[in-house]
Structures are given as structure tokens and as C-alpha cells.
Write an enzyme that holds these catalytic residues in place. Structure first.
Site, mmCIF file in Angstrom:
data_model
loop_
_atom_site.group_PDB
_atom_site.id
_atom_site.type_symbol
_atom_site.label_atom_id
_atom_site.label_comp_id
_atom_site.label_asym_id
_atom_site.label_seq_id
_atom_site.Cartn_x
_atom_site.Cartn_y
_atom_site.Cartn_z
ATOM 1 N N ASP A 1 -6.993 -6.242 -4.512
ATOM 2 C CA ASP A 1 -6.436 -6.846 -5.722
ATOM 3 C C ASP A 1 -5.192 -7.641 -5.344
ATOM 4 O OD1 ASP A 1 -3.987 -4.728 -6.548
ATOM 5 O OD2 ASP A 1 -5.680 -3.818 -5.496
ATOM 6 N N GLU B 1 0.860 -1.176 0.000
ATOM 7 C CA GLU B 1 0.000 0.000 0.000
ATOM 8 C C GLU B 1 0.898 1.228 0.000
ATOM 9 O OE1 GLU B 1 -0.762 1.745 3.696
ATOM 10 O OE2 GLU B 1 1.324 1.204 3.260
#
Length: 240
Positions: A205, A180
Site C-alpha cells: 500500500d 514497516e
């Protein structure tokens, strides 16, 4: 007030949820909070304060990436007196053990960011979550039957990684669960200013399988994460 925030003193609760997307902050406030009110609108990085289960909670968008996150985290703590910061975001999965919509509770956050790398001399600083927040989040997630994983994430400043998943092979080999763009800066600034922080991410995802949640379904897939973060904020307020 600051150049990035027109909230007044006392506008924020002691616990603040931190999504990156301003529209996600708006969605959280309007969907979950009781009597939400807009407290910041500078640069459209929206901030709200309301209540969850009768206790005050705020939500403030940080924008994407660690430089923007570092600004909002610093100002929330240093200027507005916020003590607990809970990132609520999405991440890419780096292992098939984490399924779409599963939660990752980030115990640590590796990074390629200069925000983490610079300023520590010869040392490689290891940004980590507040243990009390992390352990309580585990308890709450398990009690609610949420699919959760505890482990490391990597906060990268590069979204479109030229090498793709190959860039993360060494991290994957060391058990890092997801990628992230904000947690490491959050943990570093929070530690510097003696605040408590935890990043909770929904895996939307998977870089291994190329599975992903479509854009329209992402918002509704975040309900578990937001509910967990709000319950955590309330639980911490009760024990403070």
C-alpha cells in the site's frame, strides 16, 4: 526450549525466514518448502523447517511489531544457533518511485522504537543490513527480473499514525522508501549477537497515492519476495 518456543535443539536450519503473520509462515512452509515439519507452535507463532532446492531452510513467525520480533530473533540466535535471518514482510510505500508489489531491500532501518534508541548512551545507533546478504539479494533479484529498490525503511511502533504520512515527511526528504514495523529491531539484535540479517519487504500500500493491494491478493503478491529470500538462504548456505 524457551517460554516462546518449543522447538528442540537442531530443529531450525542455520537460515530462517521471518514473516510476522503465523499463517503466512504456514503458507510459506506448505507452498514452497519440501517436506515441511512444524517445529514450534507456542502462542501460535508457528515455525517450520523443510528444504528448498535440497537444502534445509526454516520459517518462523515473529508476530507484529518490534518487541515481539526482538524476542524471536534473540532466541533463534542465542538459543538455537541460527546465523542468517531474512525478514519477509509487507510495507507501506513513502514514494511513488516504488510501485505496488515492488520489493524493497532495506539497507537501513530508522525507528521510533526504544529497542533501538535505548542502550546506546549519547549515540543514535544506525541499524543496517548485512552487506553480503544485501548485495547477493540484489544480484538474485536482478537475475530474476524482479522489480526491486535498495534503500532505507522506517520501523515504527505506531501503525495508526495520527499524523498520517506527515509524520514521515523528514524521513521521506532523506530518501526513506517505506514504513514497516520490524526491521530495525531485527538489525539491532542481529548485530548485537553477531548474526546476519536482511529485511525484504513487498510494498502493498502506498501512503502517497492511497493505492493498495486488496487482502485476498496480498498472499499471491508475495511470491517474488519469498522466492528471493529462499534463494538467498540457499546461496548463503553454499558459500558458508
Amino acid at each position: 526450549m524457551t517460554p516462546h518456543n518449543n522447538a528442540r535443539s537442531g530443529d531450525y536450519a542455520e537460515a530462517v525466514l521471518l514473516p510476522g503473520d503465523p499463517l503466512r509462515a504456514k503458507w510459506i512452509a506448505e507452498t514452497f518448502l519440501e517436506a515441511p515439519r512444524l517445529v514450534n507452535s507456542v502462542r501460535n507463532c508457528l515455525g517450520y523447517t523443510g528444504a528448498w532446492k535440497g537444502r534445509p531452510v526454516s520459517v518462523q513467525a515473529t508476530g507484529m511489531g518490534q518487541p515481539s520480533t526482538a524476542i524471536y530473533v534473540h532466541e533463534l540466535v542465542a538459543v538455537y544457533g541460527v546465523r542468517t535471518l531474512i525478514r519477509v514482510g509487507t510495507c507501506g510505500g513513502l514514494t511513488t518511485d516504488v510501485k505496488l508489489r515492488d520489493l524493497i531491500l532495506a539497507a537501513t532501518a530508522s525507528s521510533d522504537s526504544t529497542i533501538v534508541r535505548d542502550g546506546f548512551g549519547p549515540f543514535a545507533y544506525a541499524p543496517g543490513a548485512d552487506f553480503a546478504l544485501l548485495s547477493k539479494a540484489v544480484q538474485l533479484a536482478d537475475a530474476a527480473g524482479m522489480a526491486r529498490h535498495v534503500g532505507g525503511v522506517v520501523s515504527s511502533d505506531i501503525f495508526y499514525q495520527p499524523a498520517g504520512i506527515e509524520a514521515y515527511r523528514t524521513l521521506i526528504a532523506h530518501g526513506v522508501l517505506g514504513v514497516e514495523m520490524e526491521a530495525a529491531a531485527l538489525y539491532t539484535i542481529a548485530a548485537r549477537l553477531k548474526a546476519r540479517a536482511l529485511a525484504i519487504c513487498t510494498m502493498t500500500d502506498c501512503l502517497v497515492t492511497s493505492e493498495e493491494i486488496d487482502v485476498e491478493a496480498r498472499q499471491t503478491s508475495l511470491t517474488d519476495m519469498v522466492t528471493l529470500a529462499l534463494d538467498l538462504a540457499v546461496a548463503e548456505a553454499q558459500t558458508a
